[in-house]
Scaffold this active site. Structure first.
Site: not given
Length: 353
Positions: A190, A297, A327
């Site tokens: 991330s 995601d 995600h």
């Protein structure tokens, strides 16, 4: 409600006036609250993150915490296996170094969070590698580029370790014994993937000097990028779709508001590598890059676009899609079957370049 007092000169008359209490301007997952007077409150309650309960006991991995920036009191957690693999001639094999930056939208989390710790244990044991899992200053107390600057300090610290490893006078003994400084990989999930991108650019442009260490590759797990113009997958979730509530674009946009310099948009160079003010990347040398793009995601289109642009510039990019995953799947369950496949993909990349 707090009060303040006003004194009227020589008449000795006091008057009290109510001062409004600060209001919550942003509440991020109940962990970080930004108040109207600019103050920030933080909670150490990370119950929003599913706890890891299935870490095998007795893993052959050792770790310790090391200060890499005394000025800011910043640490990293260093992991190595507990026993060496030896060559046919009996020499100890050195291992690649994976410099890992945790996710959290630049606003939350730490390497100490059990989920990141468990993921590091799996990477060390199954790659195998030396893993340096680093903390950095968090927003909104420390807005970008603070996290990027701290990441650069990590690499400067590592460069110093590489330079000292031959004399062993100032080198960390674990790194001197285990680390192959010729195979350094920057990695993160991330916003940690965002950090890995910016470190790669800084190394390629000459802003960061790593010699005698060498940047051998970059691993970005669902990198956190943004932009003012939304991509199809970044549509806000339906109001009644609770299954999308955990990791949706509303949360990501809020984290950008907290992390970027005040008044900046998501086209700021820290968020959008191809924004109007971002430096061109065509002429910047990149090492091989591995990008993981989960199928579900909300950033999947932006991640795929980023990979396609780098490929069009002639960069060596491997994009791997993970079907049925969201995600942060490696963080939420680092011991799952999908996470095991992720580790296998990373292993093939690290040992194949």
């Amino acid at each position: 409600m707090p009060f303040y007092m006003v004194y009227w000169g020589g008449r000795g008359v006091y008057e009290t006036t109510a001062r409004p209490a600060p209001q919550v301007v942003e509440d991020c997952l109940g962990i970080v609250q930004l108040l109207s007077d600019g103050t920030v409150t933080r909670s150490d309650d990370y119950s929003v993150v599913p706890p890891v309960c299935n870490v095998p006991p007795g893993l052959p991995v050792q770790w310790k915490d090391v200060v890499y920036d005394t000025g800011h009191g910043l640490r990293l957690r260093m992991y190595t296996p507990t026993s060496h693999v030896r060559t046919d001639s009996g020499e100890k094999k050195k291992l690649p170094v994976l410099v890992y930056f945790h996710g959290g939208g630049f606003c939350i989390a730490s390497f100490e969070l059990l989920n990141f710790h468990a993921g590091a244990l799996r990477l060390v044991g199954e790659l195998p590698a030396v893993v340096l899992s680093a903390d950095y200053r968090l927003a909104p107390e420390h807005r970008l580029p603070a996290a990027h600057e701290d990441a650069e300090t990590v690499l400067s610290w590592l460069r110093g370790q590489a330079a000292s490893s031959s004399s062993a006078a100032d080198a960390d003994p674990w790194l001197a014994a285990w680390a192959d400084f010729g195979r350094v990989f920057v990695c993160g999930d991330s916003c940690g993937g965002n950090i890995a991108h910016h470190l790669t650019v800084s190394c390629g442009s000459g802003k960061i000097a790593l010699d005698p260490a060498r940047l051998a590759g970059c691993v970005m797990l669902w990198p956190y990028f943004g932009g003012e113009e939304k991509m199809p997958s970044e549509a806000p979730p339906p109001a009644d779709n609770s299954s999308s509530a955990a990791m949706n674009i509303v949360l990501f946009d809020q984290m950008w508001r907290l992390a970027l310099p005040a008044g900046s948009t998501r086209d700021h160079p820290a968020a959008n590598p191809f924004g109007p003010e971002s430096p061109p990347l065509d002429g910047v040398p990149f090492p091989p890059v591995l990008i993981v793009d989960p199928e579900r995601d909300v950033l999947r289109d932006r991640i795929a676009d980023y990979a396609a642009r780098l490929k069009a510039m002639g960069k060596h990019v491997e994009l791997v899609k993970f079907e049925g995953q969201d995600h942060g799947f490696f963080v939420f369950d680092p011991m799952s079957e999908a996470s095991g496949e992720l580790v296998r993909v990373v292993r093939l990349f690290v040992y194949g370049v």
